[in-house]
Write a protein that holds these residues in place. Sequence first.
Motif, PDB file in Angstrom:
ATOM      1  N   CYS A 208     -13.455  15.638 -11.638  1.00  0.00           N
ATOM      2  CA  CYS A 208     -14.100  16.331 -12.761  1.00  0.00           C
ATOM      3  C   CYS A 208     -13.073  17.208 -13.466  1.00  0.00           C
ATOM      4  N   GLU A 209     -13.510  17.760 -14.581  1.00  0.00           N
ATOM      5  CA  GLU A 209     -12.569  18.554 -15.375  1.00  0.00           C
ATOM      6  C   GLU A 209     -12.102  19.803 -14.643  1.00  0.00           C
ATOM      7  N   ASN A 210     -12.990  20.393 -13.826  1.00  0.00           N
ATOM      8  CA  ASN A 210     -12.596  21.622 -13.139  1.00  0.00           C
ATOM      9  C   ASN A 210     -11.810  21.356 -11.855  1.00  0.00           C
ATOM     10  N   GLY A 211     -11.349  20.128 -11.673  1.00  0.00           N
ATOM     11  CA  GLY A 211     -10.492  19.836 -10.526  1.00  0.00           C
ATOM     12  C   GLY A 211     -11.243  19.456  -9.269  1.00  0.00           C
ATOM     13  N   THR A 212     -12.574  19.486  -9.287  1.00  0.00           N
ATOM     14  CA  THR A 212     -13.313  19.042  -8.107  1.00  0.00           C
ATOM     15  C   THR A 212     -13.544  17.536  -8.204  1.00  0.00           C
ATOM     16  N   PHE A 213     -14.030  16.962  -7.111  1.00  0.00           N
ATOM     17  CA  PHE A 213     -14.284  15.529  -7.089  1.00  0.00           C
ATOM     18  C   PHE A 213     -15.772  15.253  -6.915  1.00  0.00           C
TER      19      PHE A 213
ATOM     20  N   LEU B 129       0.841  -1.195   0.000  1.00  0.00           N
ATOM     21  CA  LEU B 129       0.000   0.000   0.000  1.00  0.00           C
ATOM     22  C   LEU B 129       0.880   1.250   0.000  1.00  0.00           C
ATOM     23  N   ALA B 130       0.497   2.208  -0.836  1.00  0.00           N
ATOM     24  CA  ALA B 130       1.235   3.465  -0.889  1.00  0.00           C
ATOM     25  C   ALA B 130       0.472   4.501  -0.076  1.00  0.00           C
ATOM     26  N   SER B 131       1.156   5.568   0.336  1.00  0.00           N
ATOM     27  CA  SER B 131       0.430   6.623   1.028  1.00  0.00           C
ATOM     28  C   SER B 131      -0.400   7.382  -0.004  1.00  0.00           C
ATOM     29  N   ALA B 132      -1.629   7.711   0.394  1.00  0.00           N
ATOM     30  CA  ALA B 132      -2.522   8.382  -0.538  1.00  0.00           C
ATOM     31  C   ALA B 132      -1.980   9.749  -0.921  1.00  0.00           C
TER      32      ALA B 132
ATOM     33  N   ILE C 105     -11.217  15.878  -1.683  1.00  0.00           N
ATOM     34  CA  ILE C 105     -11.963  14.628  -1.513  1.00  0.00           C
ATOM     35  C   ILE C 105     -12.668  14.635  -0.159  1.00  0.00           C
ATOM     36  N   ALA C 106     -11.951  15.108   0.876  1.00  0.00           N
ATOM     37  CA  ALA C 106     -12.553  15.148   2.214  1.00  0.00           C
ATOM     38  C   ALA C 106     -13.824  15.986   2.200  1.00  0.00           C
ATOM     39  N   ASP C 107     -13.849  17.026   1.367  1.00  0.00           N
ATOM     40  CA  ASP C 107     -15.023  17.907   1.304  1.00  0.00           C
ATOM     41  C   ASP C 107     -16.248  17.222   0.714  1.00  0.00           C
TER      42      ASP C 107
ATOM     43  N   ASP D  38      -8.649   9.368   7.103  1.00  0.00           N
ATOM     44  CA  ASP D  38      -8.487  10.693   7.710  1.00  0.00           C
ATOM     45  C   ASP D  38      -9.829  11.273   8.100  1.00  0.00           C
ATOM     46  N   SER D  39     -10.358  10.799   9.237  1.00  0.00           N
ATOM     47  CA  SER D  39     -11.647  11.359   9.641  1.00  0.00           C
ATOM     48  C   SER D  39     -11.476  12.789  10.129  1.00  0.00           C
ATOM     49  N   VAL D  40     -10.290  13.128  10.586  1.00  0.00           N
ATOM     50  CA  VAL D  40      -9.987  14.519  10.881  1.00  0.00           C
ATOM     51  C   VAL D  40      -8.928  14.954   9.879  1.00  0.00           C
ATOM     52  N   VAL D  41      -9.275  15.923   9.054  1.00  0.00           N
ATOM     53  CA  VAL D  41      -8.338  16.374   8.031  1.00  0.00           C
ATOM     54  C   VAL D  41      -7.179  17.088   8.717  1.00  0.00           C
ATOM     55  N   PRO D  42      -5.947  16.682   8.416  1.00  0.00           N
ATOM     56  CA  PRO D  42      -4.802  17.327   9.062  1.00  0.00           C
ATOM     57  C   PRO D  42      -4.788  18.820   8.765  1.00  0.00           C
TER      58      PRO D  42
END
Lengths: 362, 327
Positions: free
Chosen positions: B194-199, B163-166, B178-180, B261-265
């Motif tokens: 998506c094309e505009n950089g959002t997920f 496994l690699a680090s995400a 992604i967390a958002d 990551d339930s708490v985003v660093p």
Amino acid sequence: MNAIQSQYLRWRETVAPVLRESKFKEHGKITPEEFVIAGDFLTYKFPLWSWQKGDAKPREHLPADKQYLLLQGAPCPRRATSLVYTDAEEDGEQLLSMGGGSSKEDEWVQTHAGRTAPTSHPDEIDDIPDDDAVTADMQRMNLKANESMPSEDDIPDMEEEDLEDALNSNIVASVKPTQPEANNNNIQKTRKYDAMITYDKLYQTPRLWLLGYDENGTPLKPQQVFEDVSADHANKTVTIEPFPHSTSLTLASVHPCKHASVMRKVIERMNASMIEEQRKSHQSPGASSSTAAPASGGSKKWIGGALRRVTGGGTASAEKSPVATNDGEEEDGMKVDWYLVVFLKFLSSIVPTIELDSTSSF
Amino acid sequence: MAALQFSPFTSQVSPQLWHQLSKLKIDVLKLSQDSIDLKATYGAGRTIVDRESGKDIGMGCMLSASGDGFLKDRFAPAANVAIASGAVINYNTIEEFKDSNKKALFSQTADQIWASFDTDEPQISRFLLITFADLKKYKFFYWFAFPAFVPADAWTVKESGGLASAESVFGTEKLEKIADVLPAHPSAFLLKECENGTFETAPLSKYAAFFKEVPEDVRTIGFLDPSSDPQSPGWPLLNILAYLFHLTPTHKSHRVLAWRDSVVPAAGSPASAWKSRFATVVASPNSVPGVRPSAVGWERNAQGKLAPRMADLGSSMDPLQLAEQAC
């Protein structure tokens, strides 16, 4: 006797009037509404915490779906008794200056500074020496802790290895927790705690309750919880009482009789240094005209700085500023939203080894 | 390519569950041995830094069950945990508990999971709990099973180092995005950029529609990973992979984001702050679609044996012991 006493305590809390007026800066106490605001903020910022309904009759002064806050599985890698202070470590003390403090008496002593890791393996921490004060205290309580520990004999002999004939050892990582040498990973078995924060109507402060599990996920007896409370507080401020939002649970709890005065002191200091920062930002040319509510990003920075100064950093030495401001400006200092975050920092002195506080990044 | 190992679930049962079960047994179930529904939760695998040694300590792969899980109107899980449904069978005597046909019960639960794969709501983490409540002695015997489908030839990881680090794959900025967009109670989800950089995310069952325009090598499957072991993902991934293989047998390789990551660093924290892992998981070319693979997943007890566990709640339920503790 216990039943009568707890009935009395319950009655006393029931008849105590609900605090209406916000007094958190003057007395360190909060109203139920402020508890909900601070709880909402805590669950938003640190989503490991969540609001719970409880299985008892809801308290009327709180919303039915926001009766208390819960953090599940807070790790507790070592016993608080392993932090017991020895003379040899007095050399490690450091004087820290509190945020708003300018005089010598405002300095705090940081203990355990420069302390290195103990050589013992965390798995073996259970061996607390018998002459230890806390252990002795617990023995006086006539616990029979060892007697009633589930022994292998109590569990019916029904190992059924043939249940999983398809079990492929290539698939499963670390199935045998009893053989640490077979584990090539970093997983250690630690105690875990479910922490609950309720609103105590009598003392008008939040109150912490602890439900512990041992390394195998078996619930700890309430008295075993004392091993994770710093020696200054075990059996003194930490008591075992019926949990108010459950019909059946009896849990260890940090008694809230001193919470208000401690919180008042911490808030006073934070407030002072925050007002100082807010004033500075008002005096700067661009900001002086803005009488609207302070920008949310800005307030985060203020509290961040103030918290760091109060709780850990210890490098800043800001001048004490008068708390009262008469000019009607926006220098409102700390918001009640942060109350529980500060409360958690305060609790970490009582239960130093339980990782309640995931807020260290603020 | 290394075979992928999975961290099995460990149950963590709150005493409230036993209080609630006792109440149910006395007031509702009586002598009935029918199964009752229970909801449990698991969160992202947590790692804490030991304050004294500075080392990371993993918290294992935990499934928490509490008394609230019996009560539909009281069950209030935190937003960022996944919900697992299960069935509880409470036996009246220890003999019935011992003699119950565990193989049949297990296989029944596995069949239920398999059947749900043909619906829009695959039950990724369904569990079974058998219990015997000794109400007079306040002792509760229990045994969890978390059936997971295991292919005849193990899943393998494409990356050479496991496994690699995400963070090394996505970068901090994308992980924050992604967390958002993570759904509430995210057990498993599809993820595309998506094309505009959002997920965007979607439930697993929408695979065909959601990934229609997306090239195969950038399709990503995300799941809430209860494991804290850097090299082995948590138990739910086994069923997620089995489901995907059932749904789209032609795709033998899946990019998997194990979300931890339930708490985003916070910005500015050390580089290793992101705990999520990433892997490209590949099915064996010999795997046959359409056939239910065999399932494993009885929980082992604290001694590592396939045997039930016991909770002794005398100290918090027995009136005599409670009276003794009172000062």
